[in-house]
Motif scaffolding. Structure first.
Motif, short mmCIF file in Angstrom:
data_model
loop_
_atom_site.label_atom_id
_atom_site.label_comp_id
_atom_site.label_asym_id
_atom_site.label_seq_id
_atom_site.Cartn_x
_atom_site.Cartn_y
_atom_site.Cartn_z
N ASP A 1 0.47 -22.41 -8.28
CA ASP A 1 -0.68 -22.39 -7.37
C ASP A 1 -0.55 -21.32 -6.27
O ASP A 1 -1.36 -21.26 -5.37
N ARG A 2 0.54 -20.53 -6.37
CA ARG A 2 0.74 -19.42 -5.45
C ARG A 2 0.85 -19.90 -4.00
O ARG A 2 0.39 -19.26 -3.07
N ASN B 1 6.45 -12.97 -7.34
CA ASN B 1 5.39 -13.42 -8.25
C ASN B 1 4.30 -12.36 -8.38
O ASN B 1 3.80 -12.09 -9.49
N GLU B 2 3.93 -11.76 -7.27
CA GLU B 2 2.91 -10.72 -7.27
C GLU B 2 3.34 -9.52 -8.12
O GLU B 2 2.53 -8.88 -8.79
N LEU B 3 4.64 -9.22 -8.10
CA LEU B 3 5.16 -8.07 -8.83
C LEU B 3 5.49 -8.38 -10.29
O LEU B 3 5.91 -7.49 -11.03
N GLY B 4 5.32 -9.64 -10.69
CA GLY B 4 5.60 -10.03 -12.07
C GLY B 4 7.07 -10.34 -12.32
O GLY B 4 7.46 -10.69 -13.44
N ILE B 5 7.90 -10.22 -11.29
CA ILE B 5 9.33 -10.43 -11.44
C ILE B 5 9.65 -11.91 -11.68
O ILE B 5 10.45 -12.26 -12.55
N ARG C 1 0.83 -1.21 0.00
CA ARG C 1 0.00 0.00 0.00
C ARG C 1 0.86 1.25 0.00
O ARG C 1 0.63 2.18 -0.78
N ARG C 2 1.89 1.26 0.86
CA ARG C 2 2.67 2.48 1.04
C ARG C 2 3.69 2.70 -0.08
O ARG C 2 3.85 3.83 -0.55
N GLN C 3 4.37 1.65 -0.50
CA GLN C 3 5.44 1.83 -1.49
C GLN C 3 4.97 1.67 -2.93
O GLN C 3 5.59 2.23 -3.84
N LEU C 4 3.90 0.91 -3.14
CA LEU C 4 3.47 0.62 -4.51
C LEU C 4 2.07 1.13 -4.83
O LEU C 4 1.70 1.22 -6.01
N GLY C 5 1.30 1.46 -3.81
CA GLY C 5 -0.09 1.85 -4.04
C GLY C 5 -0.91 0.72 -4.59
O GLY C 5 -1.87 0.92 -5.35
N GLU C 6 -0.57 -0.52 -4.20
CA GLU C 6 -1.25 -1.70 -4.70
C GLU C 6 -1.75 -2.57 -3.55
O GLU C 6 -1.36 -2.39 -2.40
N ARG C 7 -2.60 -3.52 -3.89
CA ARG C 7 -3.16 -4.45 -2.91
C ARG C 7 -2.35 -5.73 -2.91
O ARG C 7 -2.02 -6.27 -3.97
#
Length: 285
Positions: A132-133, A171-175, A94-100
């Motif tokens: 499967d995360r 994984n969440e960041l696509g990296i 939330r703070r660094q990326l503005g994402e959930r």
């Protein structure tokens, strides 16, 4: 490490105490294409697929046994650490990326189990499966970490959990997807080098978690950081290679040297900023 009395995570899938068909092979009946797909997944993600290849379709009843007191305590500990990662990464996103942030599930198992990325066993160690995360962990690994590698202490164990959840962050960041796609197109030496950058970034993210855990929960006790750094050093590729009596072969490394792993963990701990964990742009690891 101060962890008792805090909430545990609901994102725990506890397979411990269960054994029988369905916990190993998933390849049976899939044919040649299925076999090739499993082999490719195992190579790309660096996990042991042998339990999948040796098992049948599986149709028997699953047997169960009661968990020991030690297993119950380990499960409670891991659940709290996982809950801490959820709160911390939710705030950082939330703070660094503005994402959930969408949390991972952590699978606890004993001995052997299966995943879409291949078989999980004591031989593979903990790993994260992006398919499967989920992160997979045999809590007996904590004993191995202490007795075989000399990495003792509860914060050393917490570092292991934080490192695997860090792969979920990637994984969440696509990296992770981009890096693994590049690995699949590369020769073995280059693929190994990419793996090292993946793992060192996960160590750095684990350091960010440790910093935030102290700020948010007052987690750290004297000696905790030393425990985590020692764990990072003890499972460095060069240290493991030396323990096996082999000469240094840096081109075969997939996780980084002891010095690199400790240094990137400390980088994340000191910074707390995701941007400082960009191992893929770093000219020196």
């Amino acid at each position: 490490m101060r962890w008792k009395g805090r909430r545990g995570s609901a994102n725990i899938e506890d397979r411990r105490g269960r054994r029988g068909a369905g916990t190993t092979g998933r390849v049976g009946g899939a044919g040649a294409l299925g076999l090739l797909a499993v082999l490719l997944i195992g190579w790309v993600f660096g996990v042991d697929v042998s339990p999948l290849l040796s098992g049948g379709g599986g149709g028997g009843a699953v047997e169960s046994r009661p968990l020991s007191e030690a297993e119950r305590a380990e499960g409670e500990f891991v659940s709290v650490v996982l809950a801490d990662t959820e709160e911390i990464w939710t705030e950082i996103f939330r703070r660094q990326l503005g994402e959930r942030y969408d949390p991972a599930t952590l699978v606890l198992f004993s001995g052997v189990t299966s995943s879409p990325c291949g078989g999980a066993s004591g031989a593979t160690g903990p790993f994260y499966c992006p398919a499967d995360r989920k992160a997979y962990l045999d809590t007996a690994y904590f004993t191995t970490l202490a007795q075989r590698f000399g990495a003792t202490g509860d914060f050393a164990a917490a570092y292991v959990v934080a490192h695997e959840i860090a792969h979920h962050i990637q994984n969440e960041l696509g990296i992770l997807g981009q890096a693994n796609a590049l690995r699949a197109q590369s020769g073995q030496v280059q693929a190994n080098a990419i793996s090292v950058r993946i793992e060192l970034q996960a160590d750095c993210y684990a350091g960010i978690w440790a910093r935030a855990a102290q700020a948010r929960f007052g987690t750290l006790e004297p000696g905790d950081i030393a425990e985590a750094v020692n764990a990072a050093r003890e499972i460095g590729d060069d240290r493991l290679e030396g323990a096996a009596g082999r000469p240094p072969r840096p081109h075969t490394y997939t996780h980084g040297t002891s010095e690199q792993r400790a240094r990137w963990f400390m980088r994340g701990l000191r910074s707390g900023d995701l941007r400082d964990c960009d191992t893929f742009s770093a000219t020196r690891l």
